[in-house]
Design an enzyme around this catalytic site. Structure first.
Site, PDB file in Angstrom:
ATOM      1  N   GLN A  90       0.827  -1.217   0.000  1.00  0.00           N
ATOM      2  CA  GLN A  90       0.000   0.000   0.000  1.00  0.00           C
ATOM      3  C   GLN A  90       0.857   1.261   0.000  1.00  0.00           C
ATOM      4  OE1 GLN A  90      -3.061   0.773  -0.403  1.00  0.00           O
ATOM      5  NE2 GLN A  90      -4.045  -1.233  -0.416  1.00  0.00           N
ATOM      6  N   SER A  91       1.925   1.224  -0.786  1.00  0.00           N
ATOM      7  CA  SER A  91       2.909   2.303  -0.716  1.00  0.00           C
ATOM      8  C   SER A  91       2.432   3.633  -1.294  1.00  0.00           C
ATOM      9  CB  SER A  91       4.157   1.838  -1.464  1.00  0.00           C
ATOM     10  OG  SER A  91       4.958   2.931  -1.803  1.00  0.00           O
ATOM     11  N   ASN A  92       2.627   4.704  -0.528  1.00  0.00           N
ATOM     12  CA  ASN A  92       2.368   6.058  -1.012  1.00  0.00           C
ATOM     13  C   ASN A  92       3.421   6.475  -2.037  1.00  0.00           C
ATOM     14  OD1 ASN A  92       0.200   6.469   0.873  1.00  0.00           O
ATOM     15  ND2 ASN A  92       1.760   6.668   2.464  1.00  0.00           N
ATOM     16  N   CYS A  94       4.987   4.584  -4.177  1.00  0.00           N
ATOM     17  CA  CYS A  94       4.722   3.977  -5.495  1.00  0.00           C
ATOM     18  C   CYS A  94       3.616   4.723  -6.235  1.00  0.00           C
ATOM     19  CB  CYS A  94       4.348   2.510  -5.350  1.00  0.00           C
ATOM     20  SG  CYS A  94       5.782   1.485  -4.973  1.00  0.00           S
TER      21      CYS A  94
END
Ligand code: PLP
Length: 357
Positions: A90-92, A94
């Protein structure tokens, strides 16, 4: 000499050093600086402000979009047509990289480690990655352990090999965009945050005693520290760790500080004791929503109408509130909380948040 006010000469020298790094405008700057009167009253002081890095205007905003202005300029400068990075599911980071890449016709490829947050339901940032048509490749990682730089880079290299065979030009960048590795030779993400410190100091006319923010890969903290010291400001930069134990992580932050100072070329100002990382608010570890997190999120939403995120900023806010109640901050000096974004993570965590509230 340290001081509370910005010196014109130092500021000019700093801006000259920063101007050597190309920047691709992507976001609305300066980000708003908001006085948190109700929160201040609840805490019984200190005078608390919020730097709204969540309002950059790129996708859902956040600290990664400020970093992206410098990183994207470097990607375009290297004439790459594909960007490859890794992070957690759930990377910001990325999402911000993929958004910026798409705006300039570049192909984003994401290696996402199902480290802490499974299942991989199309929600939050993962939904947004999909809507952008980013190519997503999943990898399994050990629960509770972050992926090492070596391991991450080896995955990027494997993807890059494939991409080059097709005649494309990949740009490889590590998670967070601050540790110089892969195709990025200077700590661009940290430099962006040195500039953010200057932006804050230019605008806040009162003495800033401390800046408090969530620290994850170390670049935001390193940049803020270098910016403050290069400008001669004595403000304390307090990183509330969301994923790492403070001793080894503090060394990493200091390492990024040194590389950032080297890139700026203004001298070495940062002392090891300038790196303040607190790990007592980690709770059960990265990404785990507990009562302290849900409580801080709900309280700030009610008091100020500002939505924090459950992985980074609410944890850091719980830390700020605890420190304020313990009398950690000197009276008469402002405390600035950096809202570093991350709000898409609210939705995949909705059930847990409701349970903990
Ligand atoms: C990445 C991130 C941070 C931490 O920033 P680093 O520069 O990686 O330390 C804090 N808050 C949010 C919302 C983030 O996405």
């Amino acid at each position: 000499m340290s001081q509370s006010r910005l010196s014109v000469a130092r500021h000019r020298k700093f801006q000259k050093a920063m101007s050597r790094f190309p920047r691709q405008p992507l976001i609305h700057l300066p980000t708003p600086l908001q006085k948190m009167s109700r929160l201040t009253a609840r805490l019984g002081g200190p005078d608390t402000w919020m730097k709204r890095e969540d309002l950059t205007g790129l996708a859902f905003g956040g600290n990664k979009s400020r970093k992206m202005e410098y990183i994207l300029a470097d990607i375009l400068g290297q004439k790459a047509d594909t960007v490859i990075t890794w992070a957690s599911l759930q990377s910001n980071w990325c999402l911000q990289l993929s958004t910026a890449a798409r705006m300039f016709g570049l192909e984003p490829i994401l290696v996402l480690f199902k480290t802490y947050d499974s299942p991989a339901e199309p929600d939050g940032n993962l939904l947004l990655d999909r809507l952008l048509g980013a190519e997503v490749r999943f990898q399994e990682a050990e629960r509770g352990k972050s992926v090492s730089l070596e391991k991450g880079l080896s995955h990027l290299e494997a993807v890059a090999k494939e991409v080059r065979k097709k005649g494309r030009r990949p740009y490889l960048v590590p998670v967070g965009g601050s540790f110089p590795a892969g195709s990025m030779k200077v700590p661009l993400g940290a430099l962006a945050y040195a500039q953010a410190m200057a932006e804050l100091a230019e605008r806040l006319g009162v003495k800033i005693g401390a800046v408090v923010h969530a620290t994850g890969s170390g670049g935001t903290q390193a940049g803020l520290i270098v910016g403050a010291r290069a400008l001669g400001l004595e403000v304390k930069i307090i990183g509330i760790s969301v994923s790492n134990e403070k001793t080894s992580f503090g060394r990493l932050v200091l390492d990024i500080c040194r590389r950032t100072e080297e890139a700026l070329g203004l001298g070495t100002f940062v002392k090891p004791e300038d790196v303040v990382v607190l790990d007592e608010y980690l709770g059960q570890g990265y990404g785990i929503v507990d009562r302290a997190v849900a409580g801080a999120l709900s309280e700030v939403f009610r008091a100020e109408g500002v939505v924090l995120d459950p992985i980074y900023t609410a944890k850091a806010m719980a830390g700020l509130q605890d420190l304020a109640l313990k009398g950690f901050f000197p009276p008469g000096e402002a405390v600035v909380f950096f809202h570093t974004g991350g709000t898409p993570a609210l939705f995949p965590n909705r059930l847990r948040l409701l349970e903990m509230i």
